[in-house]
Design a protein around this motif. Structure first.
Motif, short mmCIF file in Angstrom:
data_model
loop_
_atom_site.label_atom_id
_atom_site.label_comp_id
_atom_site.label_asym_id
_atom_site.label_seq_id
_atom_site.Cartn_x
_atom_site.Cartn_y
_atom_site.Cartn_z
N ILE A 13 -15.70 -15.08 -33.88
CA ILE A 13 -16.33 -16.19 -33.16
C ILE A 13 -17.51 -15.65 -32.36
N LEU A 14 -18.62 -16.40 -32.41
CA LEU A 14 -19.82 -16.02 -31.66
C LEU A 14 -20.48 -17.28 -31.08
N PHE A 15 -20.29 -17.48 -29.80
CA PHE A 15 -20.93 -18.58 -29.07
C PHE A 15 -21.49 -18.07 -27.76
N GLY A 16 -22.39 -18.84 -27.18
CA GLY A 16 -22.87 -18.52 -25.85
C GLY A 16 -24.28 -18.98 -25.54
N MET A 17 -25.21 -18.78 -26.46
CA MET A 17 -26.60 -19.13 -26.13
C MET A 17 -26.77 -20.62 -25.84
N ASN A 18 -26.23 -21.46 -26.70
CA ASN A 18 -26.37 -22.91 -26.48
C ASN A 18 -25.57 -23.35 -25.27
N ASP A 19 -24.45 -22.68 -25.02
CA ASP A 19 -23.64 -22.99 -23.84
C ASP A 19 -24.44 -22.68 -22.57
N ILE A 20 -25.11 -21.53 -22.56
CA ILE A 20 -25.95 -21.16 -21.41
C ILE A 20 -27.06 -22.19 -21.22
N LEU A 21 -27.69 -22.60 -22.31
CA LEU A 21 -28.79 -23.57 -22.22
C LEU A 21 -28.31 -24.93 -21.71
N MET A 22 -27.02 -25.23 -21.87
CA MET A 22 -26.46 -26.48 -21.34
C MET A 22 -26.29 -26.43 -19.83
N GLY A 23 -26.40 -25.23 -19.27
CA GLY A 23 -26.32 -25.09 -17.81
C GLY A 23 -24.91 -25.03 -17.26
N ILE A 24 -23.91 -24.78 -18.11
CA ILE A 24 -22.54 -24.70 -17.61
C ILE A 24 -22.29 -23.32 -16.98
N SER A 25 -21.25 -23.26 -16.16
CA SER A 25 -20.89 -21.99 -15.52
C SER A 25 -20.17 -21.10 -16.52
N ASP A 26 -20.11 -19.80 -16.21
CA ASP A 26 -19.37 -18.90 -17.09
C ASP A 26 -17.88 -19.24 -17.09
N GLU A 27 -17.36 -19.80 -15.99
CA GLU A 27 -15.96 -20.22 -15.94
C GLU A 27 -15.70 -21.37 -16.90
N LYS A 28 -16.58 -22.37 -16.90
CA LYS A 28 -16.43 -23.51 -17.82
C LYS A 28 -16.58 -23.03 -19.27
N PHE A 29 -17.51 -22.13 -19.49
CA PHE A 29 -17.74 -21.57 -20.82
C PHE A 29 -16.47 -20.89 -21.34
N THR A 30 -15.88 -20.02 -20.52
CA THR A 30 -14.69 -19.31 -20.99
C THR A 30 -13.51 -20.27 -21.17
N GLN A 31 -13.42 -21.32 -20.35
CA GLN A 31 -12.34 -22.30 -20.55
C GLN A 31 -12.54 -23.02 -21.89
N ASN A 32 -13.77 -23.40 -22.21
CA ASN A 32 -14.06 -24.02 -23.50
C ASN A 32 -13.70 -23.07 -24.64
N TYR A 33 -14.00 -21.80 -24.45
CA TYR A 33 -13.72 -20.77 -25.46
C TYR A 33 -12.21 -20.63 -25.67
N ILE A 34 -11.46 -20.58 -24.56
CA ILE A 34 -10.00 -20.46 -24.64
C ILE A 34 -9.42 -21.66 -25.38
N ASP A 35 -9.92 -22.86 -25.06
CA ASP A 35 -9.44 -24.07 -25.74
C ASP A 35 -9.68 -23.96 -27.25
N LEU A 36 -10.86 -23.47 -27.63
CA LEU A 36 -11.18 -23.28 -29.05
C LEU A 36 -10.23 -22.26 -29.68
N ILE A 37 -10.03 -21.15 -29.01
CA ILE A 37 -9.13 -20.10 -29.53
C ILE A 37 -7.72 -20.64 -29.72
N HIS A 38 -7.24 -21.45 -28.78
CA HIS A 38 -5.89 -22.00 -28.90
C HIS A 38 -5.77 -22.93 -30.10
N ILE A 39 -6.82 -23.70 -30.38
CA ILE A 39 -6.82 -24.56 -31.58
C ILE A 39 -6.75 -23.69 -32.84
N ILE A 40 -7.55 -22.64 -32.86
CA ILE A 40 -7.57 -21.74 -34.02
C ILE A 40 -6.20 -21.07 -34.19
#
Length: 189
Positions: free
Chosen positions: A71-98
């Motif tokens: 998995i490789l995400f981050g650039m578009n997440d940064i451009l959305m202006g979200i915090s690194d905490e929100k980013f990692t929570q979104n990532y964890i949610d994705l990982i749990h689905i996978i």
């Protein structure tokens, strides 16, 4: 197995080596299939995709019987202006689905790639300091979740020539170096 020499110019049969692997990401990952380095079935990616957007894209991955997921995400997440905490929570949610869809697959979170310094003038929100901040959050997340982390940054160290003119996207030569790096340093031995 003996480690192969880490030579970015060496070419393997990537479609065969990664036939049981799935790559999930944004436009950078999408080029793995666009450049025909990997088969389309091994790539779920598109322009502008984020960690939260990918949650809708992985609905049918269980049908692929993949043993490894990169998995490789981050650039578009940064451009959305979200915090690194929100980013990692979104990532964890994705990982749990996978993990639910592919319970036996090894999951590898890859570092957000650096951008060329000229990007800061065009997109001030997307800079290497912010990318490092998000990568540090990813490292902590992977440690907490027991997920493999792959630092891809060394691939681009001193290799400005691999960037497309926009300073974000990467040229064809990068994709072989990327997969060689994974083969030689991480999870395919």
């Amino acid at each position: 197995m003996e480690k192969k020499e880490d030579n970015g110019n060496k070419s393997y049969n990537y479609k065969e080596i990664f036939k049981e692997s799935l790559f999930i990401g944004d436009s950078i990952t999408d080029s793995l299939s666009a450049y025909e380095v990997l088969d389309e079935r091994n790539v779920i990616a598109k322009l502008g995709l984020t960690a939260v957007g990918a949650q809708k894209e992985v609905i049918n991955i269980g049908e692929g019987n993949f043993s490894k997921v990169y998995i490789l995400f981050g650039m578009n997440d940064i451009l959305m202006g979200i915090s690194d905490e929100k980013f990692t929570q979104n990532y964890i949610d994705l990982i749990h689905i996978i993990q639910k869809k592919l319970p036996n697959a090894d999951i590898y979170v890859q570092s957000i790639l650096p951008v060329s310094p000229k990007v800061q003038n065009k997109k001030p929100a997307l800079n290497n300091l912010k990318i490092e901040e998000f990568n540090s959050a990813l490292i902590r997340m992977c440690k907490d979740e027991g997920i493999n982390y792959i630092n891809l940054r060394p691939i681009l160290k001193g290799k400005e020539n691999l960037f497309e003119p926009d300073g974000i996207h990467l040229k064809y030569a990068f994709y072989k170096e990327w997969l060689n790096y994974i083969i030689n340093n991480n999870s395919q031995q």
